[in-house]
Design a protein around this motif. Structure first.
Motif, PDB file in Angstrom:
ATOM      1  N   GLU A 147       0.839  -1.206   0.000  1.00  0.00           N
ATOM      2  CA  GLU A 147       0.000   0.000   0.000  1.00  0.00           C
ATOM      3  C   GLU A 147       0.872   1.253   0.000  1.00  0.00           C
ATOM      4  O   GLU A 147       2.013   1.234   0.474  1.00  0.00           O
ATOM      5  CB  GLU A 147      -0.893   0.001   1.245  1.00  0.00           C
ATOM      6  CG  GLU A 147      -1.940  -1.092   1.221  1.00  0.00           C
ATOM      7  CD  GLU A 147      -2.660  -1.273   2.552  1.00  0.00           C
ATOM      8  OE1 GLU A 147      -3.516  -2.167   2.629  1.00  0.00           O
ATOM      9  OE2 GLU A 147      -2.370  -0.531   3.507  1.00  0.00           O
ATOM     10  N   MET A 155      -7.159  -2.053  -3.791  1.00  0.00           N
ATOM     11  CA  MET A 155      -7.632  -2.447  -2.455  1.00  0.00           C
ATOM     12  C   MET A 155      -8.522  -3.699  -2.461  1.00  0.00           C
ATOM     13  O   MET A 155      -8.360  -4.576  -1.600  1.00  0.00           O
ATOM     14  CB  MET A 155      -8.363  -1.284  -1.770  1.00  0.00           C
ATOM     15  CG  MET A 155      -7.507  -0.066  -1.489  1.00  0.00           C
ATOM     16  SD  MET A 155      -5.944  -0.396  -0.652  1.00  0.00           S
ATOM     17  CE  MET A 155      -6.471  -0.497   1.039  1.00  0.00           C
ATOM     18  N   ARG A 158      -6.238  -6.658  -2.714  1.00  0.00           N
ATOM     19  CA  ARG A 158      -5.467  -6.820  -1.474  1.00  0.00           C
ATOM     20  C   ARG A 158      -6.337  -7.424  -0.377  1.00  0.00           C
ATOM     21  O   ARG A 158      -5.912  -8.321   0.346  1.00  0.00           O
ATOM     22  CB  ARG A 158      -4.922  -5.455  -1.002  1.00  0.00           C
ATOM     23  CG  ARG A 158      -3.795  -4.901  -1.858  1.00  0.00           C
ATOM     24  CD  ARG A 158      -3.089  -3.740  -1.165  1.00  0.00           C
ATOM     25  NE  ARG A 158      -2.208  -3.041  -2.074  1.00  0.00           N
ATOM     26  CZ  ARG A 158      -2.488  -1.880  -2.681  1.00  0.00           C
ATOM     27  NH1 ARG A 158      -3.657  -1.283  -2.447  1.00  0.00           N
ATOM     28  NH2 ARG A 158      -1.626  -1.322  -3.491  1.00  0.00           N
ATOM     29  N   LEU A 159      -7.559  -6.937  -0.276  1.00  0.00           N
ATOM     30  CA  LEU A 159      -8.446  -7.396   0.800  1.00  0.00           C
ATOM     31  C   LEU A 159      -8.771  -8.880   0.661  1.00  0.00           C
ATOM     32  O   LEU A 159      -8.668  -9.646   1.622  1.00  0.00           O
ATOM     33  CB  LEU A 159      -9.730  -6.550   0.822  1.00  0.00           C
ATOM     34  CG  LEU A 159     -10.771  -6.896   1.887  1.00  0.00           C
ATOM     35  CD1 LEU A 159     -10.173  -6.970   3.280  1.00  0.00           C
ATOM     36  CD2 LEU A 159     -11.931  -5.886   1.853  1.00  0.00           C
ATOM     37  N   LEU A 163      -7.377 -11.665   3.315  1.00  0.00           N
ATOM     38  CA  LEU A 163      -8.384 -12.482   4.017  1.00  0.00           C
ATOM     39  C   LEU A 163      -8.066 -13.966   3.824  1.00  0.00           C
ATOM     40  O   LEU A 163      -8.113 -14.748   4.771  1.00  0.00           O
ATOM     41  CB  LEU A 163      -9.786 -12.152   3.483  1.00  0.00           C
ATOM     42  CG  LEU A 163     -10.930 -13.001   4.050  1.00  0.00           C
ATOM     43  CD1 LEU A 163     -11.048 -12.840   5.569  1.00  0.00           C
ATOM     44  CD2 LEU A 163     -12.253 -12.639   3.381  1.00  0.00           C
ATOM     45  N   SER A 187      -5.552  -2.691   4.390  1.00  0.00           N
ATOM     46  CA  SER A 187      -6.261  -3.923   3.992  1.00  0.00           C
ATOM     47  C   SER A 187      -6.333  -4.910   5.154  1.00  0.00           C
ATOM     48  O   SER A 187      -7.337  -5.602   5.327  1.00  0.00           O
ATOM     49  CB  SER A 187      -5.540  -4.615   2.833  1.00  0.00           C
ATOM     50  OG  SER A 187      -5.196  -3.707   1.837  1.00  0.00           O
ATOM     51  N   ALA A 190      -9.181  -4.202   7.559  1.00  0.00           N
ATOM     52  CA  ALA A 190     -10.479  -4.611   6.992  1.00  0.00           C
ATOM     53  C   ALA A 190     -10.598  -6.137   6.943  1.00  0.00           C
ATOM     54  O   ALA A 190     -11.662  -6.693   7.221  1.00  0.00           O
ATOM     55  CB  ALA A 190     -10.630  -4.027   5.591  1.00  0.00           C
ATOM     56  N   ALA A 191      -9.498  -6.815   6.602  1.00  0.00           N
ATOM     57  CA  ALA A 191      -9.513  -8.282   6.515  1.00  0.00           C
ATOM     58  C   ALA A 191      -9.814  -8.897   7.884  1.00  0.00           C
ATOM     59  O   ALA A 191     -10.535  -9.894   7.984  1.00  0.00           O
ATOM     60  CB  ALA A 191      -8.178  -8.799   5.988  1.00  0.00           C
ATOM     61  N   PHE A 220     -18.247  -7.262   2.215  1.00  0.00           N
ATOM     62  CA  PHE A 220     -17.192  -6.765   1.326  1.00  0.00           C
ATOM     63  C   PHE A 220     -17.620  -5.437   0.704  1.00  0.00           C
ATOM     64  O   PHE A 220     -16.851  -4.480   0.639  1.00  0.00           O
ATOM     65  CB  PHE A 220     -16.915  -7.809   0.235  1.00  0.00           C
ATOM     66  CG  PHE A 220     -15.605  -7.605  -0.489  1.00  0.00           C
ATOM     67  CD1 PHE A 220     -14.427  -8.120   0.012  1.00  0.00           C
ATOM     68  CD2 PHE A 220     -15.560  -6.896  -1.691  1.00  0.00           C
ATOM     69  CE1 PHE A 220     -13.219  -7.939  -0.660  1.00  0.00           C
ATOM     70  CE2 PHE A 220     -14.370  -6.712  -2.362  1.00  0.00           C
ATOM     71  CZ  PHE A 220     -13.189  -7.234  -1.844  1.00  0.00           C
ATOM     72  N   GLN A 223     -17.375  -2.561   3.054  1.00  0.00           N
ATOM     73  CA  GLN A 223     -15.991  -2.089   3.147  1.00  0.00           C
ATOM     74  C   GLN A 223     -15.628  -1.218   1.939  1.00  0.00           C
ATOM     75  O   GLN A 223     -14.954  -0.202   2.076  1.00  0.00           O
ATOM     76  CB  GLN A 223     -15.035  -3.277   3.261  1.00  0.00           C
ATOM     77  CG  GLN A 223     -13.589  -2.889   3.487  1.00  0.00           C
ATOM     78  CD  GLN A 223     -13.400  -2.013   4.724  1.00  0.00           C
ATOM     79  OE1 GLN A 223     -13.774  -2.390   5.825  1.00  0.00           O
ATOM     80  NE2 GLN A 223     -12.836  -0.824   4.540  1.00  0.00           N
ATOM     81  N   TRP A 227     -14.372   2.765   1.965  1.00  0.00           N
ATOM     82  CA  TRP A 227     -13.159   3.238   1.269  1.00  0.00           C
ATOM     83  C   TRP A 227     -13.474   4.209   0.128  1.00  0.00           C
ATOM     84  O   TRP A 227     -12.568   4.713  -0.520  1.00  0.00           O
ATOM     85  CB  TRP A 227     -12.384   2.051   0.707  1.00  0.00           C
ATOM     86  CG  TRP A 227     -11.571   1.308   1.729  1.00  0.00           C
ATOM     87  CD1 TRP A 227     -11.132   1.770   2.932  1.00  0.00           C
ATOM     88  CD2 TRP A 227     -11.073  -0.036   1.610  1.00  0.00           C
ATOM     89  NE1 TRP A 227     -10.397   0.807   3.573  1.00  0.00           N
ATOM     90  CE2 TRP A 227     -10.338  -0.311   2.792  1.00  0.00           C
ATOM     91  CE3 TRP A 227     -11.168  -1.025   0.618  1.00  0.00           C
ATOM     92  CZ2 TRP A 227      -9.708  -1.540   3.011  1.00  0.00           C
ATOM     93  CZ3 TRP A 227     -10.543  -2.246   0.839  1.00  0.00           C
ATOM     94  CH2 TRP A 227      -9.823  -2.500   2.024  1.00  0.00           C
TER      95      TRP A 227
END
Length: 323
Positions: A147, A155, A158-159, A163, A187, A190-191, A220, A223, A227
């Motif tokens: 990042e 993103m 990445r998420l 996860l 990320s 959030a994960a 998801f 999220q 963002w």
């Protein structure tokens, strides 16, 4: 059986899983090795399953960890053959690139939930050790870039990737936490929230898998909105195998589903689609296009709504699962 030009010896565990898949699949099941590449990391795109008539081929294109890679695909196959919900893509936005992105993300998130079962089985069979964990984390670094300190278009990838790493590493995640914290702090945060939601209840049945995929698609999107990125709306775009009780199968369609005229088109016919959302979870569970013309359309849906759920699924030739 394994078709082997690379002198790769598959373990007894892998051979046993090939036999397990053969037990459920009516034809032959083979593992094939394509090329001699050894990248030094493991990733999901190192194998694919190809069906040719009554033959299933698990094709492996990276020999870094053939047993891990082969058993990963075989366990996914076993889940499919043993009746876990599947995802389908009967809708199109008309934008090929957008469709491909949605199909990719829909599949990755679905696979993340399946991996609670797959990775657990691989660990149970001794197929995950410290070396493979390191190669997996190396694979993560090959998939996503660090990042930059602010939200960007990478993103979502990445998420979904981080996860999956949390699901794969499980109790061992702390050993690698600094790698993720250093390169992917936004990320990772959030994960962790998505992981906490997914681990509230175990994925121990087809119904539980469906429940968690539906929730993951929805959370998801929450999220993405946080963002300031566009939501994927996978609960609408992706059709997922419905899981009914015997009682529900005998109910009328209007008691179990809400039917909406979608902005999307049916891929098969090119007509504007009607999507049936299960009332209990608001997930796309069947797609139909219906006839042209206002009156014909009204009559069609009146009749459709009065059918039983079982009759509807038989008419549309869509598979479903029994709880």
């Amino acid at each position: 059986m394994a078709e082997n030009n690379n002198n790769v010896q598959l373990s007894k565990t892998t051979q046993g899983l090939i036999n397990d898949v053969s037990h459920f699949f009516p034809g032959d099941v083979e593992v094939q090795f394509i090329g001699n590449l050894k990248s030094g990391y493991v990733r999901h795109d190192q194998a694919q399953v190809v069906q040719d008539g009554d033959r299933l081929y698990v094709q492996i294109n990276d020999l870094t960890e053939p047993d891990f890679t082969a058993t990963h695909e075989l366990l996914h196959l076993l889940m499919t053959l043993r009746g876990f919900p599947q995802i389908y893509f009967p809708l199109t936005s008309g934008d090929k690139q957008l469709d491909e992105q949605l199909m990719y993300m829909g599949t990755e998130l679905y696979d993340d939930v399946c991996h609670f079962v797959v990775y657990s089985e691989q660990r149970k069979h001794g197929l995950v050790d410290e070396r493979i964990e390191k190669e997996y984390v190396k694979g993560v670094r090959q998939t996503i870039t660090p990042e930059s300190g602010k939200v960007d278009d990478e993103m979502p990838l990445r998420l979904v990737t981080i996860l999956d790493a949390m699901i794969f590493l499980g109790d061992h995640f702390d050993q690698f936490a600094d790698v993720f914290q250093r390169s992917f702090p936004i990320s990772l945060k959030a994960a962790k929230e998505l992981y906490a939601m997914l681990t509230e209840k175990p994925v121990d049945s087809p119904f539980a898998l469906r429940r968690d995929v539906v929730k993951l698609y929805r959370d998801f999107d929450k999220q993405m909105k946080k963002w300031g990125l566009p939501p994927l709306q996978l609960n609408d775009f992706v059709m997922m195998t419905a899981v009914f009780s015997k009682r529900q199968l005998g109910l009328q369609v209007k008691q179990v589903f809400n039917l909406y005229h979608s902005e999307l088109k049916e891929t098969k016919t090119g007509k504007r689609a009607y999507v049936g959302f299960t009332k209990s979870d608001d997930q796309n569970s069947f797609v139909t296009s219906g006839p042209a013309g206002k009156q014909a359309s009204e009559d069609y849906f009146k009749e459709l709504y009065s059918k039983t759920v079982k009759e509807l699924y038989q008419d549309l030739r869509i598979p479903y699962l029994l709880r």
